[in-house]
Design an enzyme around this catalytic site. Structure first.
Site, PDB file in Angstrom:
ATOM      1  N   HIS A 170      46.813  51.746  38.995  1.00  0.00           N
ATOM      2  CA  HIS A 170      45.774  50.885  38.344  1.00  0.00           C
ATOM      3  C   HIS A 170      44.768  50.994  37.143  1.00  0.00           C
ATOM      4  O   HIS A 170      44.417  50.345  36.902  1.00  0.00           O
ATOM      5  CB  HIS A 170      44.540  51.564  39.952  1.00  0.00           C
ATOM      6  CG  HIS A 170      45.481  51.365  41.008  1.00  0.00           C
ATOM      7  ND1 HIS A 170      45.865  52.251  42.168  1.00  0.00           N
ATOM      8  CD2 HIS A 170      45.883  50.284  41.865  1.00  0.00           C
ATOM      9  CE1 HIS A 170      46.389  52.202  43.358  1.00  0.00           C
ATOM     10  NE2 HIS A 170      46.195  50.468  43.195  1.00  0.00           N
ATOM     11  N   LYS A 214      42.844  49.856  58.631  1.00  0.00           N
ATOM     12  CA  LYS A 214      43.996  50.556  57.871  1.00  0.00           C
ATOM     13  C   LYS A 214      42.365  52.384  58.139  1.00  0.00           C
ATOM     14  O   LYS A 214      41.555  52.014  57.450  1.00  0.00           O
ATOM     15  CB  LYS A 214      43.850  50.965  55.918  1.00  0.00           C
ATOM     16  CG  LYS A 214      44.983  49.618  56.240  1.00  0.00           C
ATOM     17  CD  LYS A 214      45.003  50.140  54.578  1.00  0.00           C
ATOM     18  CE  LYS A 214      46.506  48.980  53.937  1.00  0.00           C
ATOM     19  NZ  LYS A 214      46.595  48.560  53.056  1.00  0.00           N
ATOM     20  N   ARG A 263      53.903  44.881  41.290  1.00  0.00           N
ATOM     21  CA  ARG A 263      54.933  45.463  40.537  1.00  0.00           C
ATOM     22  C   ARG A 263      56.687  44.623  41.107  1.00  0.00           C
ATOM     23  O   ARG A 263      57.483  44.707  39.947  1.00  0.00           O
ATOM     24  CB  ARG A 263      54.609  47.225  41.480  1.00  0.00           C
ATOM     25  CG  ARG A 263      53.687  47.748  41.071  1.00  0.00           C
ATOM     26  CD  ARG A 263      53.742  48.686  42.205  1.00  0.00           C
ATOM     27  NE  ARG A 263      53.661  48.322  43.421  1.00  0.00           N
ATOM     28  CZ  ARG A 263      53.203  48.948  44.980  1.00  0.00           C
ATOM     29  NH1 ARG A 263      54.077  50.331  44.892  1.00  0.00           N
ATOM     30  NH2 ARG A 263      53.408  48.069  45.770  1.00  0.00           N
TER      31      ARG A 263
END
Length: 160
Positions: free
Chosen positions: A18, A42, A91
């Site tokens: 990050h 979450k 990614r």
């Protein structure tokens, strides 16, 4: 006109991957606002206020990096902040598939927003917050993956 990008995420925890996206984003934008979203689905591993403080310390020497928390749609938060760009790291192709759909919805909600994707630096690509949480949960050392000291983070976490 000031070019402001919102870099949204749960950042639980904020990783060197990050950090790399923010640093590289600063070459493209006048200001990067790191937005720690509160995802109702979450349960956080590290408290929101503690993570905000650790990210602020990480970028304390960068006047063009701000850290905010939000509990709203990302597009609405970007508009509120005057950000016309969303900054996202990718990614792999799985990340792209996920982020592509989100970017299209954000554009629907806020027509002026553009999502800019940066490919994660190769040496940081294997790092994910969920892997770090799992390693940490089972007592493994994870400081090599974070831009701050986990000892300090744990101290703040237990104080809060």
């Amino acid at each position: 006109m000031k070019r402001t990008a919102l870099f949204p995420g749960s950042f639980d925890p904020f990783t060197k991957g990050h950090e790399d996206i923010v640093v590289r984003g600063l070459r493209l934008f006048d200001e990067v606002v790191i937005g720690i979203g509160n995802n109702a689905t979450k349960k956080r591993y590290f408290p929101l206020d503690v993570m905000k403080e650790m990210i602020e310390k990480t970028f304390s020497d960068q006047k063009n990096v701000k850290v905010v928390t939000y509990d709203d749609l990302t597009a609405h938060t970007a508009r509120e902040l005057g950000a016309t760009f969303l900054l996202r790291g990718l990614r792999n192709t799985t990340d792209f598939e996920y982020e592509n759909g989100i970017s299209q919805v954000n554009r629907y909600l806020y027509e002026e927003i553009e999502t800019v994707f940066l490919i994660t630096s190769p040496m940081l690509a294997p790092i994910s917050s969920s892997i770090i949480r799992d390693l940490h949960r089972y007592g493994q050392r994870v400081d090599d993956f974070l831009p701050y000291s986990l000892t300090e983070l744990n101290k703040l976490n237990h104080e809060g």
